[in-house]
Each structure stands twice: as structure tokens, then as C-alpha cells.
Design a protein around this motif. Structure first.
Motif, mmCIF file in Angstrom:
data_model
loop_
_atom_site.group_PDB
_atom_site.id
_atom_site.type_symbol
_atom_site.label_atom_id
_atom_site.label_comp_id
_atom_site.label_asym_id
_atom_site.label_seq_id
_atom_site.Cartn_x
_atom_site.Cartn_y
_atom_site.Cartn_z
ATOM 1 N N ALA A 297 0.830 -1.207 0.000
ATOM 2 C CA ALA A 297 0.000 0.000 0.000
ATOM 3 C C ALA A 297 0.866 1.260 0.000
ATOM 4 C CB ALA A 297 -0.919 -0.002 1.226
ATOM 5 N N MET A 298 1.980 1.188 0.728
ATOM 6 C CA MET A 298 2.900 2.316 0.768
ATOM 7 C C MET A 298 3.473 2.589 -0.618
ATOM 8 S SD MET A 298 6.492 2.692 2.927
ATOM 9 C CE MET A 298 7.364 1.477 1.890
ATOM 10 N N MET A 299 3.923 1.528 -1.298
ATOM 11 C CA MET A 299 4.520 1.702 -2.622
ATOM 12 C C MET A 299 3.489 2.121 -3.663
ATOM 13 S SD MET A 299 7.759 1.268 -2.304
ATOM 14 C CE MET A 299 8.302 1.080 -4.006
ATOM 15 N N ALA A 300 2.246 1.656 -3.507
ATOM 16 C CA ALA A 300 1.203 1.972 -4.491
ATOM 17 C C ALA A 300 0.916 3.465 -4.564
ATOM 18 C CB ALA A 300 -0.075 1.216 -4.153
ATOM 19 N N LYS A 301 1.220 4.190 -3.506
ATOM 20 C CA LYS A 301 0.984 5.634 -3.509
ATOM 21 C C LYS A 301 1.852 6.360 -4.531
ATOM 22 C CE LYS A 301 -0.848 6.241 1.144
ATOM 23 N NZ LYS A 301 -0.727 6.968 2.432
ATOM 24 N N ILE A 302 2.905 5.672 -4.997
ATOM 25 C CA ILE A 302 3.755 6.286 -6.021
ATOM 26 C C ILE A 302 2.943 6.588 -7.274
ATOM 27 C CG2 ILE A 302 5.739 5.869 -7.556
ATOM 28 C CD1 ILE A 302 6.999 4.277 -5.259
ATOM 29 N N ASP A 303 1.898 5.773 -7.555
ATOM 30 C CA ASP A 303 1.034 6.020 -8.707
ATOM 31 C C ASP A 303 0.316 7.361 -8.597
ATOM 32 O OD1 ASP A 303 1.538 3.723 -10.196
ATOM 33 O OD2 ASP A 303 0.053 2.536 -9.117
ATOM 34 N N ASP A 304 0.205 7.888 -7.367
ATOM 35 C CA ASP A 304 -0.504 9.151 -7.156
ATOM 36 C C ASP A 304 0.412 10.370 -7.244
ATOM 37 O OD1 ASP A 304 -2.832 7.669 -6.652
ATOM 38 O OD2 ASP A 304 -2.357 7.489 -4.515
ATOM 39 N N CYS A 305 1.700 10.141 -7.566
ATOM 40 C CA CYS A 305 2.656 11.251 -7.644
ATOM 41 C C CYS A 305 2.137 12.346 -8.577
ATOM 42 C CB CYS A 305 4.015 10.748 -8.138
ATOM 43 S SG CYS A 305 5.252 12.044 -8.344
ATOM 44 N N LEU A 306 2.154 13.588 -8.095
ATOM 45 C CA LEU A 306 1.645 14.723 -8.868
ATOM 46 C C LEU A 306 2.720 15.373 -9.736
ATOM 47 C CD1 LEU A 306 -0.419 16.434 -6.010
ATOM 48 C CD2 LEU A 306 -1.261 14.874 -7.782
ATOM 49 N N HIS A 307 3.964 14.906 -9.582
ATOM 50 C CA HIS A 307 5.096 15.496 -10.300
ATOM 51 C C HIS A 307 5.138 17.010 -10.086
ATOM 52 C CE1 HIS A 307 6.112 11.747 -12.358
ATOM 53 N NE2 HIS A 307 4.818 11.533 -12.395
ATOM 54 N N CYS A 308 4.872 17.415 -8.834
ATOM 55 C CA CYS A 308 4.861 18.837 -8.496
ATOM 56 C C CYS A 308 6.270 19.403 -8.344
ATOM 57 C CB CYS A 308 4.066 19.064 -7.214
ATOM 58 S SG CYS A 308 4.772 18.263 -5.750
ATOM 59 N N GLY A 309 7.240 18.521 -8.120
ATOM 60 C CA GLY A 309 8.630 18.955 -8.003
ATOM 61 C C GLY A 309 9.043 19.429 -6.624
#
Length: 341
Positions: A297-309
Motif C-alpha cells: 500500500a505504501m509503494m502503491a501511492k507512487i502512482d498518485d505522484c503529482l510530479h509537483c517537483g
């Protein structure tokens, strides 16, 4: 017993320092037992920070009644004089003391100086005049800030990442501190857990007589390893040197040190300090602990990355964190599918 003197402070302590960041994760009583065992067996330098939640309180509780028999360093992340005084008063209360041996500015993006807009250096100098601070230090992850602090002559100690993965530029910082008679405190001596051979880590640090490594300790078995080095310090043998060279080749390049300076402000709530180095953790430790439902579940949050920088702007090592997260998640899914890395 091997000792090290922290430059012009004159503070001479055992070569093993106790890093009190990890004791946030254990109970007050368990932390006190670890801290007292360390002290009873020869460790006399303890490093904490206002930013380490209840770490200061646990240190103060453990050493009530014997405060004058050991050295305590803490840190303030304040950005102005008002915040500095609030932090100092809180630290003194938590530590149950009326003075701090070394108070360090905690990873500032600039080098505080007398008369600057922040008012930080003027405040810490006043605190020293009042006897509430005995020595002034600074911690950093940025080479340019570290160099400026050394050249300024304003600081008595520097705390900087230093382990056997160090670059020539890192070693230059150590040597510059020695030349300026400035104490050097080595953080990340185990590179945030990526270094698993503590004997090799100690042997590397032992080559530098002005360096005090502080080991992050959470478990008694970890403490016991470092206590064993007091009477039997590991030496840099040819075999040890070859091992370290092999490690440096394996870990060369861009990797997350787990310093946590990009957190906790990730808008997608990604645990960057763990997720961005998962590939290395999977290679260097039992994978089962990382493949739990919680880990997935922790790693799956990477899919939610907003690439905000935001994480990239805060990274003291200049990493492309979103790209690193994606690479680590790819490796993670490979391992989940039963494929070796």
C-alpha cells in the motif's frame, strides 16, 4: 578506548556517539534503558534534535541526575530569533537541564551569520553568553553551505553525512574541518540503513581521527554491536578495504540516502525516504518485510505522484525524486511477481 576531540570545543568523547533519532519509535522506558546502557558502557555523547518528536524528552528522562557526566547536542530548525528562543527553552525543558553542550542549526539552506536578516546567529551568541549554550554548531547536507560555515570561522562543530560511500568532496569537508580545528560529527554513517556491515562502517570512520560518528540506535542488539567496538575497534584491513570497494561500486550513482528532508510535505503522502530506495533495500535485506500488505500500500501511492517537483527542490543531493520513485516501484513489482532483481 578510542576517543575523539571535537576541535576547539575541547570536548573529548568515545569514538562512538549515540544518535537519538530512532528512539522516537520506541517507548520511553525502552529508550531510557538503551540510553543508560550506552552511558554505563562508555558512550558519553548523545545527539538529538527538536525535530525528533519526543527524543529530547526521552534523553532528559534517561539522564536525570547524571547530566553533568555526559555531553548532549541538540538542534534547532528555527528560521528566526523568536523561533530560536522558543526552541531553546523547549529543548532545555525536555532535556531537564539548564544548558546544552552543543546547539546546532539544523540543516539551514544558508549559513547564519551575525547581523543577517534571520537574527539566528545573534540569538545563539546571546544564549552562549547566558550559559545556556556552551558551543555553537551547524548541520548540513549541502556542500556549499558546509564550506561557507567552515570558512566563516563562526562555528565550533559541523555535522555532515559521512560514510564509506563518501565522495572526494565529502572527504574535503572533513579535512577542512580538521585544518580549522572545527569538530566534525558524522551523521548517516550507515547511509540511512543501506550499509549493513557496522564493522566496516566503523573501520572507515576510524581512519579519521577528528571524526565522531553518531550511530542511530533503536534496538539493543544494534547498541551491543557498537559497544563491542569500544574494546575491540575494527581495523581497516585489506579484506575490509576490498569489501568497501565492492560496496561502493554496487551503490554508486544516484540513490536516496533516506535523509527525509523532502518530507513530510508530499501532497500525495508518499513515504519518499523508504519508497525511493526500495530497490536497494530489497537487494540488501530480507524482502519479506517489505512485501507485506502495508508495504504494498505504501509503494502503491507512487502512482498518485503529482510530479509537483516539491521533493526535488528540497533534496540536498539534487536527485530527480519522481523518476527515482518510478524506478523503485518498477523493481518492487518485479519482486512481487517473483522475479529476482
Amino acid at each position: 578506548m578510542v576517543t575523539v576531540t571535537l576541535g576547539k570545543t575541547g570536548i573529548t568523547v568515545n569514538k562512538n556517539g549515540f544518535g537519538a533519532l530512532p528512539i522516537q519509535r520506541i517507548s520511553k522506558e525502552d529508550a531510557a534503558c538503551l540510553l543508560r546502557k550506552a552511558y554505563d558502557n562508555g558512550i558519553n555523547f548523545f545527539d538529538t534534535a527538536r525535530a525528533y518528536s519526543d527524543s529530547e524528552e526521552k534523553v532528559g528522562y534517561a539522564f536525570k541526575g547524571i547530566r553533568d557526566q555526559l555531553y548532549i547536542s541538540t538542534k534547532t530548525g528555527a528560521s528566526d530569533a523568536e523561533g530560536f528562543w522558543n526552541d531553546l527553552h523547549t529543548s532545555l525543558k525536555n532535556l531537564q537541564t539548564d544548558y546544552v553542550d552543543i546547539l546546532q542549526f539544523h540543516n539551514p539552506a544558508f549559513c547564519p551569520r551575525p547581523g543577517d536578516e534571520s537574527g539566528l546567529y545573534d540569538a545563539i551568541l546571546k544564549a552562549k553568553e547566558q550559559g545556556k549554550v556552551r558551543h555553537i554548531g551547524i548541520t548540513n547536507h549541502r556542500l556549499h553551505v558546509a564550506k561557507e560555515a567552515i570558512e566563516s570561522g563562526l562555528y565550533e562543530t559541523m555535522q555532515f553525512p559521512f560514510c564509506y560511500l563518501a565522495t572526494e568532496k565529502d572527504i574535503e569537508i572533513v579535512e577542512a574541518c580538521k585544518k580549522q580545528n572545527m569538530g566534525f560529527i558524522a551523521m548517516k554513517a550507515l547511509s540511512g540503513g543501506l550499509i549493513t556491515n557496522s564493522a566496516a562502517a566503523y573501520a572507515f570512520e576510524a581512519q579519521y581521527d577528528n571524526v565522531l560518528p553518531i550511530w542511530g540506535v533503536q534496538k539493543e542488539k544494534e547498541l551491543d554491536e557498537f559497544l563491542s567496538y569500544i574494546d575491540n575497534p575494527p581495523a581497516m584491513t585489506d579484506e575490509m578495504a576490498a569489501y568497501i570497494e565492492k560496496e561502493k561500486k554496487e551503490l554508486a550513482g544516484s540513490f536516496c540516502r533516506g535523509c527525509g528532508y523532502c518530507m513530510p510535505t508530499c501532497p500525495a503522502h508518499i513515504n519518499i525516504a523508504d519508497c525511493a530506495r526500495m530497490s536497494l533495500l530489497l537487494r540488501r535485506s530480507p524482502s519479506a518485510g517489505h512485501l507485506t500488505p502495508e508495504g504494498q500500500a505504501m509503494m502503491a501511492k507512487i502512482d498518485d505522484c503529482l510530479h509537483c517537483g516539491a521533493c526535488m527542490k528540497k533534496c540536498p543531493y539534487g536527485l530527480n525524486t519522481p523518476e527515482l520513485l518510478a524506478e523503485n516501484y518498477k523493481d518492487y513489482k518485479e519482486v512481487l511477481a517473483g522475479k529476482p532483481l
